[in-house]
Design a protein around this motif. Structure first.
Motif, PDB file in Angstrom:
ATOM      1  N   SER A  81      -2.137  11.804 -42.908  1.00 59.27           N
ATOM      2  CA  SER A  81      -2.256  12.275 -41.522  1.00 59.27           C
ATOM      3  C   SER A  81      -1.008  13.005 -41.052  1.00 59.27           C
ATOM      4  O   SER A  81      -1.076  13.796 -40.103  1.00 59.27           O
ATOM      5  CB  SER A  81      -2.537  11.100 -40.582  1.00 59.27           C
ATOM      6  N   LEU A 135     -13.101  15.594 -33.860  1.00 62.14           N
ATOM      7  CA  LEU A 135     -12.217  16.279 -32.927  1.00 62.14           C
ATOM      8  C   LEU A 135     -12.952  17.433 -32.263  1.00 62.14           C
ATOM      9  O   LEU A 135     -13.996  17.881 -32.743  1.00 62.14           O
ATOM     10  CB  LEU A 135     -10.979  16.808 -33.653  1.00 62.14           C
ATOM     11  N   CYS A 160      -6.600  20.756 -29.110  1.00 59.63           N
ATOM     12  CA  CYS A 160      -7.389  19.830 -29.925  1.00 59.63           C
ATOM     13  C   CYS A 160      -7.322  18.437 -29.318  1.00 59.63           C
ATOM     14  O   CYS A 160      -6.226  17.904 -29.080  1.00 59.63           O
ATOM     15  CB  CYS A 160      -6.857  19.815 -31.356  1.00 59.63           C
ATOM     16  N   ASP A 197      -9.415  14.364 -29.179  1.00 57.53           N
ATOM     17  CA  ASP A 197     -10.450  13.494 -29.744  1.00 57.53           C
ATOM     18  C   ASP A 197     -11.786  13.868 -29.123  1.00 57.53           C
ATOM     19  O   ASP A 197     -11.877  14.089 -27.904  1.00 57.53           O
ATOM     20  CB  ASP A 197     -10.145  12.024 -29.432  1.00 57.53           C
ATOM     21  N   THR A 218      -6.793  11.453 -26.450  1.00 57.21           N
ATOM     22  CA  THR A 218      -5.728  11.800 -27.387  1.00 57.21           C
ATOM     23  C   THR A 218      -5.724  13.291 -27.689  1.00 57.21           C
ATOM     24  O   THR A 218      -6.759  13.886 -27.976  1.00 57.21           O
ATOM     25  CB  THR A 218      -5.884  11.016 -28.700  1.00 57.21           C
ATOM     26  N   SER A 219      -4.526  13.881 -27.622  1.00 56.69           N
ATOM     27  CA  SER A 219      -4.339  15.303 -27.897  1.00 56.69           C
ATOM     28  C   SER A 219      -3.529  15.472 -29.182  1.00 56.69           C
ATOM     29  O   SER A 219      -2.600  14.708 -29.447  1.00 56.69           O
ATOM     30  CB  SER A 219      -3.602  15.975 -26.732  1.00 56.69           C
ATOM     31  N   TYR A 220      -3.879  16.492 -29.983  1.00 55.73           N
ATOM     32  CA  TYR A 220      -3.225  16.720 -31.270  1.00 55.73           C
ATOM     33  C   TYR A 220      -2.506  18.068 -31.272  1.00 55.73           C
ATOM     34  O   TYR A 220      -3.013  19.048 -30.710  1.00 55.73           O
ATOM     35  CB  TYR A 220      -4.257  16.710 -32.405  1.00 55.73           C
ATOM     36  N   VAL A 230      -4.159  21.666 -37.582  1.00 57.66           N
ATOM     37  CA  VAL A 230      -3.985  20.485 -36.729  1.00 57.66           C
ATOM     38  C   VAL A 230      -3.085  19.476 -37.434  1.00 57.66           C
ATOM     39  O   VAL A 230      -3.245  19.220 -38.632  1.00 57.66           O
ATOM     40  CB  VAL A 230      -5.348  19.835 -36.400  1.00 57.66           C
ATOM     41  N   TRP A 231      -2.123  18.937 -36.684  1.00 52.94           N
ATOM     42  CA  TRP A 231      -1.305  17.817 -37.154  1.00 52.94           C
ATOM     43  C   TRP A 231      -2.065  16.549 -36.792  1.00 52.94           C
ATOM     44  O   TRP A 231      -2.289  16.257 -35.630  1.00 52.94           O
ATOM     45  CB  TRP A 231       0.066  17.853 -36.505  1.00 52.94           C
ATOM     46  N   ALA A 232      -2.459  15.780 -37.805  1.00 50.15           N
ATOM     47  CA  ALA A 232      -3.454  14.726 -37.591  1.00 50.15           C
ATOM     48  C   ALA A 232      -2.894  13.393 -37.125  1.00 50.15           C
ATOM     49  O   ALA A 232      -3.663  12.468 -36.863  1.00 50.15           O
ATOM     50  CB  ALA A 232      -4.258  14.515 -38.878  1.00 50.15           C
ATOM     51  N   ASP A 233      -1.570  13.250 -37.019  1.00 46.06           N
ATOM     52  CA  ASP A 233      -0.974  11.979 -36.604  1.00 46.06           C
ATOM     53  C   ASP A 233      -0.250  12.170 -35.273  1.00 46.06           C
ATOM     54  O   ASP A 233       0.799  12.816 -35.210  1.00 46.06           O
ATOM     55  CB  ASP A 233       0.011  11.487 -37.670  1.00 46.06           C
ATOM     56  N   VAL A 234      -0.802  11.604 -34.218  1.00 43.73           N
ATOM     57  CA  VAL A 234      -0.200  11.791 -32.890  1.00 43.73           C
ATOM     58  C   VAL A 234       1.006  10.887 -32.669  1.00 43.73           C
ATOM     59  O   VAL A 234       1.718  11.030 -31.674  1.00 43.73           O
ATOM     60  CB  VAL A 234      -1.248  11.520 -31.787  1.00 43.73           C
TER      61      VAL A 234
END
Length: 642
Positions: A80, A107, A124, A126, A189-191, A202-206
């Motif tokens: 992630s 997403l 981006c 959830d 949650t925003s990415y 997209v960076w998948a780890d918030v």
């Protein structure tokens, strides 16, 4: 999964068609953390996430230089904690929410027009409303047309609205909206999102700050290709197998003449040993400098030994293309390919002709367990404008897309005659044809890669059970070792969902592959590609309109044929009656008979012509139906490929 026919046709259709192309100026990343590319090692894997952010930089060359100087980061991050390509920009609709999937996460992408940037920005979140978890992708984008400073995504269920940061902006049912919106429970949650090479990443780890930038794994050739609008015609498709098998397949060069026999000039009879050797760190740096690449190095890179006699693509080019054979020096032919963690495999080839290098750039997105998405670009060095022209047309850094009257140079036009045996003109090559060829390539693997997962599940086998006695599989094995370690690191970090998505396991750690999906689903083209591809949707619409016109013509011809038959019948009756009615008047009878015979013969000829027209239109409609069907599904049976 590189192949010569894609390289030739796909590159031409992306850069040649139309009188106008789009130039997208390159914007270096602002305020990003640059990190050394991951390096796999056999020792116990450790996790390192940078906690500090260096000063912002707009000099991508300087950033790349400092990037190369940092040789200490040999860790593998959780899956992630990476930038992943999720969609071509050309496949997204700026006017409505776009549903995507990444590492088993649902997403939603949407375009915020209220950004300070005139072109807005992509966001981006959830795909789950904070209220009662309805999908936001079924909602709509709401803008304040008066001020243009407010843009939100609205849930279709109860009208809750969220801004680009995921903060709730409006709750229609709340009497005290301020207090209701301030609750953290009302946040989605925003990415982090970035744009690079015509793709949205997209960076998948918030929970961790983004590291690096997607641009660092984009080659110089692909950057130049993007600047002249080539990436707007890239290929994107969803596949019925996961990242684990997709990565294996893309890193496997020796399967080409067998899996893709009869596509282009690939042929089973040309199957042969493909000796490979891994490049050392110093050799990887030298190769990057040779190709003028200033980004991250691949964690694994291999060279085809004696490419003119070993690389399937170059062998086919030298054997079946007389123009290439006449121009090429086999001793100069070369092929290198490498894996750039976590998602990119790049082939760089030259058939032995100076100035004719090209790449096959493949990017992978692990959507869910047992499913993935692939992106394909084929930039040709010879297809790009001279660097002097590129520098002349270079605009100030911006994300706006503008049109330019770029035309292929005389050299490029001459190259078309060299590469195409029939010397086809560029404007005679519809852009969707390149996508149809790409479909053939991925269809060639689609059935057996999915079933491979089922066979391994039934026998409790893993990639560690593979029997790989030749060097042709060294990059395949290297990729699987990396993925296995990355999945282990993800599990250790508590991100089992990402590990399962990338390796094909469900929540019970069971393989998701089952031999029960119909072929039409495994090889589906419409839902996996056409519906999201503006090029193919436009072509399909044009063909369907042509089908409607042919249907009208067919109806008219059938009616005309019937009318001619009626005239023939009536004339025949008149002939018989005239012999009786004008029996006592021979002169008048003769005139009547001549008129009737003339009418009869012309009607017969007319009916024959109409009937031939009916048959011709029927044949055209049958061919058209086959062409339309190619946008939906086309079966691929290897035993039928003679």
């Amino acid at each position: 999964m590189a192949i010569r026919v894609i390289s030739l046709l796909f590159a031409f259709q992306q850069l040649w068609l139309g009188q106008r192309h789009y130039v997208v100026a390159f914007l270096p990343a602002q305020g990003i953390t640059l990190s050394r590319g991951s390096r796999i090692h056999d020792a116990k894997t450790s996790l390192h996430v940078s906690k500090s952010t260096p000063p912002p930089t707009t000099d991508i060359g300087a950033a790349a230089a400092s990037f190369k100087q940092d040789n200490n980061d040999n860790t593998i991050r959780p899956l992630s904690q990476n930038w992943w390509p999720v969609s071509l920009l050309s496949a997204l609709d700026e006017n409505k929410p776009n549903s995507i999937e990444l590492l088993n996460k649902k997403l939603v992408l949407w375009h915020d027009k209220s950004s300070d940037n005139n072109s807005g920005k992509w966001c981006c979140l959830d795909d789950r409303c904070a209220h009662r978890f309805a999908p936001l992708s079924e909602g709509r984008i709401v803008s304040d047309n008066a001020s243009s400073k407010s843009c939100t995504i609205q849930c279709a269920y109860h009208g809750w609205q969220f801004n680009s940061a995921g903060t709730c902006d409006r709750i229609p049912q709340a009497s005290d909206a301020t207090n209701a919106k301030s609750s953290q429970l009302c946040t989605v949650t925003s990415y982090p999102v970035q744009l690079s090479a015509g793709m949205l990443w997209v960076w998948a780890d918030v929970n961790t700050p983004p590291i690096g930038h997607p641009d660092m794994c984009i080659s110089n050739l692909l950057h130049r290709f993007h600047k002249v609008g080539g990436t707007t015609r890239g290929f994107q498709r969803d596949l019925p197998y996961g990242l684990e098998y997709l990565g294996e397949n893309l890193a496997d060069i020796s399967h080409l003449p067998f899996s893709h026999h009869s596509v282009g000039t690939l042929n089973r009879v040309d199957g042969r040993p493909v000796p490979l050797e891994m490049l050392s760190e110093a050799e990887k740096i030298n190769t990057a400098n040779l190709h003028n690449n200033h980004g991250k190095l691949p964690i694994y890179q291999a060279r085809v030994i004696n490419a003119s006699e070993s690389d399937p693509e170059i062998v086919a080019a030298l054997k079946y293309n007389p123009q290439v054979k006449a121009l090429a020096n086999p001793k100069l032919a070369n092929c290198t390919f490498g894996f750039f963690d976590p998602c990119h495999i790049r082939y760089h080839r030259n058939p032995g002709i100076p100035g004719r290098s090209y790449e096959i750039d493949l990017f992978m997105c692990p959507t869910s367990a047992g499913n993935s998405r692939v992106f394909l670009f084929t930039p040709f060095e010879m297809m790009l404008p001279p660097k002097e022209e590129e520098e002349k047309n270079q605009q100030q850094p911006t994300l706006t897309v503008e049109k330019t009257k770029y035309r292929p140079s005389g050299l490029m036009q001459g190259s078309a005659k060299t590469l195409f045996s029939k010397q086809a003109k560029a404007n005679a090559f519809p852009p969707h044809i390149g996508h149809m060829i790409a479909h053939q390539i991925f269809d060639g693997d689609g059935i057996f890669l999915n079933i491979q997962g089922d066979r391994m599940r039934r026998s409790s086998l893993t990639y560690k059970d593979y029997h790989t006695p030749t060097s042709a599989d060294i990059l395949v094995n290297a990729f699987r070792r990396w993925l296995g370690k990355a999945a282990d690191v993800s599990r250790d970090a508590g991100d089992t969902q990402a590990a399962r998505a990338a390796t094909g396991y469900d929540s019970m750690e069971r393989s998701v592959y089952k031999d029960d999906r119909p072929r039409a689903e495994l090889l589906d083209r419409y839902a996996s590609h056409t519906v999201n591809c503006n090029i193919c949707k436009t072509a399909l619409k044009s063909l369907e309109e042509k089908r409607e016109r042919l249907s009208l013509v067919s109806t008219a011809l059938v009616g005309a044929t019937g009318a001619s038959g009626t005239i023939i019948a009536c004339t025949s009756v008149f002939l018989m009656l005239s012999r009786v009615l004008f029996r006592q008047q021979p002169d008048l009878r003769n005139v009547a008979l001549k008129v009737a015979m003339s009418t009869l013969s012309s009607s017969i000829l007319t009916m024959i012509a109409f009937w031939k027209g009916v048959k011709k239109v029927a044949n055209q409609r049958a061919e058209l139906e086959k062409e339309i069907q190619r946008f939906y599904f086309e079966d691929y049976v290897h035993a039928d490929k003679l």
